[in-house]
Design a protein around this motif. Structure first.
Motif, PDB file in Angstrom:
ATOM      1  N   GLU A   1      14.683   4.983   2.627  1.00 18.56           N
ATOM      2  CA  GLU A   1      15.402   3.750   2.952  1.00 18.56           C
ATOM      3  C   GLU A   1      15.661   2.900   1.708  1.00 18.56           C
ATOM      4  OE1 GLU A   1      13.019   1.879   5.955  1.00 18.56           O
ATOM      5  OE2 GLU A   1      13.456   3.442   7.430  1.00 18.56           O
ATOM      6  N   ALA A   2      14.652   2.779   0.866  1.00 17.06           N
ATOM      7  CA  ALA A   2      14.815   1.983  -0.352  1.00 17.06           C
ATOM      8  C   ALA A   2      15.853   2.621  -1.277  1.00 17.06           C
ATOM      9  CB  ALA A   2      13.483   1.839  -1.071  1.00 17.06           C
ATOM     10  N   TRP A   3      15.790   3.922  -1.432  1.00 17.88           N
ATOM     11  CA  TRP A   3      16.752   4.637  -2.270  1.00 17.88           C
ATOM     12  C   TRP A   3      18.162   4.436  -1.730  1.00 17.88           C
ATOM     13  CZ3 TRP A   3      17.664   6.932  -6.754  1.00 17.88           C
ATOM     14  CH2 TRP A   3      18.714   7.836  -6.861  1.00 17.88           C
ATOM     15  N   GLU A   4      18.322   4.656  -0.437  1.00 13.60           N
ATOM     16  CA  GLU A   4      19.649   4.526   0.165  1.00 13.60           C
ATOM     17  C   GLU A   4      20.195   3.103  -0.014  1.00 13.60           C
ATOM     18  OE1 GLU A   4      21.980   5.617   4.274  1.00 13.60           O
ATOM     19  OE2 GLU A   4      19.895   4.970   4.436  1.00 13.60           O
ATOM     20  N   SER A   5      19.366   2.097   0.215  1.00 17.05           N
ATOM     21  CA  SER A   5      19.866   0.721   0.114  1.00 17.05           C
ATOM     22  C   SER A   5      20.283   0.383  -1.310  1.00 17.05           C
ATOM     23  CB  SER A   5      18.832  -0.272   0.636  1.00 17.05           C
ATOM     24  OG  SER A   5      17.717  -0.351  -0.224  1.00 17.05           O
ATOM     25  N   THR A   6      19.551   0.866  -2.307  1.00 18.52           N
ATOM     26  CA  THR A   6      19.950   0.576  -3.693  1.00 18.52           C
ATOM     27  C   THR A   6      21.212   1.332  -4.069  1.00 18.52           C
ATOM     28  OG1 THR A   6      18.522   2.303  -4.623  1.00 18.52           O
ATOM     29  CG2 THR A   6      17.588   0.082  -4.445  1.00 18.52           C
ATOM     30  N   GLN A   7      21.366   2.543  -3.559  1.00 18.48           N
ATOM     31  CA  GLN A   7      22.558   3.329  -3.860  1.00 18.48           C
ATOM     32  C   GLN A   7      23.793   2.722  -3.216  1.00 18.48           C
ATOM     33  OE1 GLN A   7      22.394   6.255  -6.122  1.00 18.48           O
ATOM     34  NE2 GLN A   7      20.744   4.788  -6.404  1.00 18.48           N
TER      35      GLN A   7
ATOM     36  N   PRO B   1      11.441  12.423 -11.191  1.00 12.73           N
ATOM     37  CA  PRO B   1       9.990  12.188 -11.192  1.00 12.73           C
ATOM     38  C   PRO B   1       9.549  10.896 -11.874  1.00 12.73           C
ATOM     39  CG  PRO B   1      10.557  13.998 -12.661  1.00 12.73           C
ATOM     40  CD  PRO B   1      11.806  13.629 -11.921  1.00 12.73           C
ATOM     41  N   HIS B   2      10.280  10.430 -12.879  1.00  6.57           N
ATOM     42  CA  HIS B   2       9.806   9.223 -13.559  1.00  6.57           C
ATOM     43  C   HIS B   2       9.959   7.970 -12.697  1.00  6.57           C
ATOM     44  CE1 HIS B   2      14.063   9.436 -14.944  1.00  6.57           C
ATOM     45  NE2 HIS B   2      14.017   8.143 -14.723  1.00  6.57           N
ATOM     46  N   PHE B   3      10.714   8.034 -11.617  1.00  2.00           N
ATOM     47  CA  PHE B   3      10.780   6.885 -10.714  1.00  2.00           C
ATOM     48  C   PHE B   3       9.396   6.562 -10.162  1.00  2.00           C
ATOM     49  CE2 PHE B   3      15.456   7.069  -9.092  1.00  2.00           C
ATOM     50  CZ  PHE B   3      15.889   6.684 -10.339  1.00  2.00           C
ATOM     51  N   MET B   4       8.631   7.586  -9.878  1.00  2.00           N
ATOM     52  CA  MET B   4       7.324   7.375  -9.256  1.00  2.00           C
ATOM     53  C   MET B   4       6.187   7.334 -10.276  1.00  2.00           C
ATOM     54  SD  MET B   4       8.205   7.060  -6.251  1.00  2.00           S
ATOM     55  CE  MET B   4       9.889   6.640  -6.585  1.00  2.00           C
ATOM     56  N   GLY B   5       6.277   8.141 -11.298  1.00  2.00           N
ATOM     57  CA  GLY B   5       5.152   8.294 -12.216  1.00  2.00           C
ATOM     58  C   GLY B   5       5.128   7.360 -13.404  1.00  2.00           C
TER      59      GLY B   5
ATOM     60  N   GLY C   1       0.830  -1.195   0.000  1.00  2.00           N
ATOM     61  CA  GLY C   1       0.000   0.000   0.000  1.00  2.00           C
ATOM     62  C   GLY C   1       0.865   1.247   0.000  1.00  2.00           C
ATOM     63  N   GLU C   2       0.269   2.368   0.356  1.00  2.00           N
ATOM     64  CA  GLU C   2       0.995   3.642   0.340  1.00  2.00           C
ATOM     65  C   GLU C   2       2.247   3.562   1.203  1.00  2.00           C
ATOM     66  OE1 GLU C   2       0.460   6.192  -1.652  1.00  2.00           O
ATOM     67  OE2 GLU C   2      -1.291   5.179  -2.485  1.00  2.00           O
ATOM     68  N   LEU C   3       3.313   4.189   0.730  1.00  2.00           N
ATOM     69  CA  LEU C   3       4.595   4.160   1.428  1.00  2.00           C
ATOM     70  C   LEU C   3       4.906   5.538   1.997  1.00  2.00           C
ATOM     71  CD1 LEU C   3       6.590   2.162  -1.272  1.00  2.00           C
ATOM     72  CD2 LEU C   3       5.442   1.263   0.759  1.00  2.00           C
ATOM     73  N   SER C   4       5.590   5.543   3.095  1.00  2.00           N
ATOM     74  CA  SER C   4       5.997   6.810   3.705  1.00  2.00           C
ATOM     75  C   SER C   4       7.242   7.344   3.002  1.00  2.00           C
ATOM     76  CB  SER C   4       6.297   6.607   5.193  1.00  2.00           C
ATOM     77  OG  SER C   4       7.479   5.827   5.343  1.00  2.00           O
ATOM     78  N   VAL C   5       7.500   8.614   3.213  1.00  2.00           N
ATOM     79  CA  VAL C   5       8.721   9.212   2.682  1.00  2.00           C
ATOM     80  C   VAL C   5       9.934   8.473   3.236  1.00  2.00           C
ATOM     81  CG1 VAL C   5      10.153  11.295   2.683  1.00  2.00           C
ATOM     82  CG2 VAL C   5       7.693  11.475   2.270  1.00  2.00           C
ATOM     83  N   GLU C   6       9.893   8.095   4.490  1.00  2.00           N
ATOM     84  CA  GLU C   6      11.019   7.378   5.089  1.00  2.00           C
ATOM     85  C   GLU C   6      11.246   6.036   4.405  1.00  2.00           C
ATOM     86  OE1 GLU C   6      14.385   6.694   7.064  1.00  2.00           O
ATOM     87  OE2 GLU C   6      13.311   8.599   6.935  1.00  2.00           O
ATOM     88  N   GLN C   7      10.180   5.344   4.005  1.00  2.00           N
ATOM     89  CA  GLN C   7      10.337   4.078   3.280  1.00  2.00           C
ATOM     90  C   GLN C   7      10.996   4.312   1.919  1.00  2.00           C
ATOM     91  OE1 GLN C   7       6.123   2.980   3.969  1.00  2.00           O
ATOM     92  NE2 GLN C   7       6.945   0.913   4.338  1.00  2.00           N
ATOM     93  N   PHE C   8      10.600   5.396   1.241  1.00  2.00           N
ATOM     94  CA  PHE C   8      11.261   5.747  -0.019  1.00  2.00           C
ATOM     95  C   PHE C   8      12.737   6.041   0.226  1.00  2.00           C
ATOM     96  CE2 PHE C   8       6.961   6.518  -1.547  1.00  2.00           C
ATOM     97  CZ  PHE C   8       7.037   6.123  -2.867  1.00  2.00           C
TER      98      PHE C   8
ATOM     99  N   TRP D   1      16.002  10.653  -4.424  1.00  2.00           N
ATOM    100  CA  TRP D   1      15.049   9.965  -5.291  1.00  2.00           C
ATOM    101  C   TRP D   1      13.943  10.918  -5.729  1.00  2.00           C
ATOM    102  CZ3 TRP D   1      10.093  10.198  -3.650  1.00  2.00           C
ATOM    103  CH2 TRP D   1       9.874  10.437  -2.290  1.00  2.00           C
ATOM    104  N   SER D   2      13.638  11.906  -4.888  1.00  2.00           N
ATOM    105  CA  SER D   2      12.519  12.804  -5.174  1.00  2.00           C
ATOM    106  C   SER D   2      12.819  13.776  -6.311  1.00  2.00           C
ATOM    107  CB  SER D   2      12.123  13.583  -3.919  1.00  2.00           C
ATOM    108  OG  SER D   2      13.180  14.450  -3.515  1.00  2.00           O
ATOM    109  N   TYR D   3      14.070  13.860  -6.748  1.00  2.00           N
ATOM    110  CA  TYR D   3      14.445  14.724  -7.861  1.00  2.00           C
ATOM    111  C   TYR D   3      14.231  14.042  -9.209  1.00  2.00           C
ATOM    112  CZ  TYR D   3      16.736  17.713  -4.423  1.00  2.00           C
ATOM    113  OH  TYR D   3      16.993  18.537  -3.363  1.00  2.00           O
TER     114      TYR D   3
END
Length: 136
Positions: free
Chosen positions: A18-24, A46-50, A9-16, A42-44
């Protein structure tokens, strides 16, 4: 992120973050220091999310180009006129039709194996250079 969101379901900013950091960290290892401020980068993008699967086109295109290049290496100069015709066609035809213009079957796993072999060769060369320089 798309799979995690579908599953949870919906993810928190912190979950995003954490996921970004772990992949990096997995990708960059100890070559780059991941700082706390980097966790939101990750928030810079936009196509990651959309647009799920957006970057697939980059991987497909790169592997296609490498596989075509391997065919050129195997056939030599006789490949060049067909290749120029393929380039002139641009995006006017499907990838499969473009492949047929140069005598290649994109449904044949052997075609893709040629490009993957180039990736393997590049990786081996990079690892050898890293060992030579004392980085591995």
């Amino acid at each position: 992120m798309h799979t995690q969101r579908r599953d949870e379901g919906e993810l928190s900013v912190e979950q995003f973050n954490e996921a970004w950091e772990s992949t990096q960290v997995a990708m960059l290892g100890d070559t780059v220091e991941i700082t706390p401020g980097y966790r939101t980068w990750w928030s810079y993008i936009p196509h990651f999310m959309g647009t799920p699967g957006y970057v697939y086109a980059y991987s497909y295109g790169q592997l296609l180009a490498l596989s075509v290049y391997r065919a050129y290496e195997q056939r030599g100069d006789e490949f060049v006129p067909q290749y120029l015709a393929l380039l002139a066609a641009g995006g006017s035809r499907s990838p499969e039709e473009l492949g047929r213009m140069v005598g290649l079957d994109l449904a044949d796993p052997g075609f893709w194996a040629g490009g993957l072999a180039i990736v393997d060769e590049q990786l081996e060369a990079a690892e050898a250079a890293a060992k030579e320089s004392g980085r591995l």
